[in-house]
Design an enzyme around this catalytic site. Structure first.
Site, PDB file in Angstrom:
ATOM      1  NE  ARG A  83      -3.470  -2.403   2.600  1.00 29.18           N
ATOM      2  CZ  ARG A  83      -3.641  -3.152   3.681  1.00 29.18           C
ATOM      3  NH1 ARG A  83      -3.074  -2.816   4.824  1.00 29.18           N
ATOM      4  NH2 ARG A  83      -4.396  -4.232   3.632  1.00 29.18           N
ATOM      5  NE  ARG A 119      -7.704  -1.496   6.260  1.00 21.81           N
ATOM      6  CZ  ARG A 119      -7.325  -2.750   6.514  1.00 21.81           C
ATOM      7  NH1 ARG A 119      -7.006  -3.104   7.721  1.00 21.81           N
ATOM      8  NH2 ARG A 119      -7.297  -3.638   5.555  1.00 21.81           N
ATOM      9  NE  ARG A 166      -8.006  -7.169   2.311  1.00 22.17           N
ATOM     10  CZ  ARG A 166      -6.821  -7.142   2.939  1.00 22.17           C
ATOM     11  NH1 ARG A 166      -6.767  -6.885   4.219  1.00 22.17           N
ATOM     12  NH2 ARG A 166      -5.701  -7.350   2.290  1.00 22.17           N
TER      13      ARG A 166
HETATM   14  P1  5GP Z   1      -3.173  -7.243   5.106  1.00 24.75           P
HETATM   15  O1  5GP Z   1      -3.162  -7.542   3.635  1.00 24.75           O
HETATM   16  O2  5GP Z   1      -4.398  -6.465   5.511  1.00 24.75           O
HETATM   17  O3  5GP Z   1      -1.900  -6.646   5.587  1.00 24.75           O
HETATM   18  O4  5GP Z   1      -3.275  -8.663   5.859  1.00 24.75           O
HETATM   19  C1  5GP Z   1      -4.287  -9.550   5.548  1.00 24.75           C
HETATM   20  C2  5GP Z   1      -4.335 -10.671   6.520  1.00 24.75           C
HETATM   21  O5  5GP Z   1      -3.155 -11.464   6.419  1.00 24.75           O
HETATM   22  C3  5GP Z   1      -4.426 -10.243   7.972  1.00 24.75           C
HETATM   23  O6  5GP Z   1      -5.456 -10.978   8.605  1.00 24.75           O
HETATM   24  C4  5GP Z   1      -3.118 -10.625   8.575  1.00 24.75           C
HETATM   25  O7  5GP Z   1      -3.234 -11.021   9.925  1.00 24.75           O
HETATM   26  C5  5GP Z   1      -2.736 -11.800   7.716  1.00 24.75           C
HETATM   27  N1  5GP Z   1      -1.302 -12.010   7.698  1.00 24.75           N
HETATM   28  C6  5GP Z   1      -0.305 -11.076   7.690  1.00 24.75           C
HETATM   29  N2  5GP Z   1       0.882 -11.664   7.721  1.00 24.75           N
HETATM   30  C7  5GP Z   1       0.665 -12.993   7.771  1.00 24.75           C
HETATM   31  C8  5GP Z   1       1.517 -14.134   7.855  1.00 24.75           C
HETATM   32  O8  5GP Z   1       2.736 -14.060   7.891  1.00 24.75           O
HETATM   33  N3  5GP Z   1       0.919 -15.347   7.876  1.00 24.75           N
HETATM   34  C9  5GP Z   1      -0.432 -15.498   7.855  1.00 24.75           C
HETATM   35  N4  5GP Z   1      -0.913 -16.735   7.903  1.00 24.75           N
HETATM   36  N5  5GP Z   1      -1.264 -14.454   7.786  1.00 24.75           N
HETATM   37  C10 5GP Z   1      -0.729 -13.219   7.743  1.00 24.75           C
END
Ligand code: 5GP
Length: 403
Positions: free
Chosen positions: A176, A269, A280
């Site tokens: 982002r 957000r 999501r």
């Molecule tokens: P975002 O794209 O909003 O940063 O993250 C999306 C989702 O991926 C969130 O629920 C976050 O907790 C999860 N996430 C971020 N890093 C990891 C990771 O290393 N492993 C897993 N399994 N999920 C992750």
């Protein structure tokens, strides 16, 4: 378990067990495990090898096997010794190293190694560095997208900068606007991440909202090595994988007060397109159901009001009345001498060494108590308890805690 003949290649002629040919130039140690395997541990092809190599000599076929070696590998040192702990693990002690880098466990037949052998179809060994002293358990925080996990984690890190460190995940999603590579995520090509997963570099990984996310072993170890308590922000699938791994952690699920409120926050957000928001939200339903019902999480916190939720989070981590500059106590470093010998009595490893002139004493001894160790590959082997002791005719006198 066989004898544990720790010896150096220079002594090859006299001590070479079972005809195993050791590299005469570098420091190699041979350990027999079971009735047919000898693990030869040391720098291999040349003296300038940057990590300690591992070869296996199969005594039943008289053949060498080069295993797949998982985990971060130790760098060579002078005066390395090794001893078999059981059928599953070998303890390698690096001389001329400080206590934060001298104890290494080579896993040869643990549950993790057996699983990897089946997955890879090759002989496998895995390194796990030993950490002296009590290391606080990492904290896994999960919850649906938009619930406020990131804000809570940032507050915790801002308020207690010397106590917590963030495990920087890998992801194949695009950054982002405000996100920095190596800080918020390691942004990675899918093919690179898939290759690294195959090579066993990840503690867990999951497909989330159409992208791949994962926690590398190195990301968790980097935080632990800075003496900080690691926070992982991962989804429910990832939390389940971590629960099944040897990394003992505290699992916390953050829940929205209602689904409508979650949708409102996600839209406010403004970081996702409408299509991504819909994806999501669909995933959030399943996550909330699993988070609330699976028994996977030790604590569930409802984020109705950010400040209240944050206070509750601090309370359950025992931080309510805590000084913000409090550090996790890190054991004092000590130095492992080059010249040492190692032996094992039940769960105690006795490391004898000759004290230096300045120490004005004769032979000294470290006692490493393995009875309380936790964890293992993938990741660190924690809670090693080491004491300085002097051998006496009546037994061992432990004179000083070194942890
Ligand atoms: P975002 O794209 O909003 O940063 O993250 C999306 C989702 O991926 C969130 O629920 C976050 O907790 C999860 N996430 C971020 N890093 C990891 C990771 O290393 N492993 C897993 N399994 N999920 C992750």
């Amino acid at each position: 378990m066989g004898e544990a003949p720790a010896f150096f290649a220079d002594d090859l002629q006299e001590h070479s067990p079972n005809g195993v040919l050791l590299n005469s130039k570098s420091c190699e140690t041979a350990i027999d495990i079971g009735c047919s395997k000898t693990y030869v541990i040391g720098a291999t092809e040349n003296e300038s090898a940057s990590t300690i190599g591992v070869r296996i000599f199969d005594r039943s076929t008289n053949e060498w096997v080069i295993p797949t070696v998982l985990g971060i590998k130790p760098k060579p040192s002078e005066g390395q010794s090794a001893i078999a702990l059981d059928e599953e693990r070998i303890l390698v002690i690096k001389g001329n190293s400080t206590s934060d880098d001298c104890f290494w466990f080579l896993e040869v037949d643990t549950a993790f190694v057996r699983e990897q052998k089946t997955r890879l179809g090759t002989e496998v060994v895995a390194w796990s560095k030993g950490v002296v002293g009590e290391a606080e358990k990492p904290i896994v925080i999960s919850g649906p997208s938009g619930v406020g996990k990131g804000t809570l984690i940032n507050k915790l890190m801002e308020d207690f900068p010397s106590m917590f460190g963030f495990s920087v995940s890998h992801t194949t999603r695009a950054p982002r606007n405000n996100e920095l590579n190596g800080v918020h995520y390691h942004f990675t090509e899918r093919c690179v991440m898939e290759r690294d997963i195959k090579e066993g570099k990840f503690l867990e990984f999951a497909a989330v909202h159409g992208n791949l996310y994962g926690t590398s072993i190195e990301a968790v170890e980097a935080v632990t090595d800075r003496g900080k308590r690691c926070i992982l922000d991962i989804d429910v699938q990832g939390a389940r994988s971590v629960r099944a791994s040897s990394l003992e952690a505290i699992f916390i699920f953050i829940c929205p007060p209602s689904f409508e409120e979650l949708e409102k926050r996600l839209r406010l957000r403004g970081t996702e397109t409408e299509e991504q928001i819909q994806k999501r939200l669909r995933n959030a339903k399943a996550e909330i159901e699993q988070g609330n019902s699976s028994g996977l999480f030790d604590h569930i916190l409802v984020n109705n009001n950010l400040q209240t939720c944050y206070e509750n989070l601090k309370k359950l981590l025992g931080l309510s009345d805590c000084d913000k500059n409090t550090k996790i106590s890190v054991p004092e470093l000590f130095h492992m001498p080059v010249e040492h010998t190692v032996s094992k009595i039940e769960q105690k490893i006795l490391i004898n060494y000759i004290a230096t002139e300045e120490e004005k004493s004769a032979t000294n001894m470290f006692v490493l108590d393995l009875s309380s160790i936790k964890g293992g590959a993938p990741g660190r082997t924690r809670s090693l308890n080491i004491r300085l002791a002097k051998p006496s005719t009546n037994g061992i006198i432990c004179s000083k805690m070194a942890s």
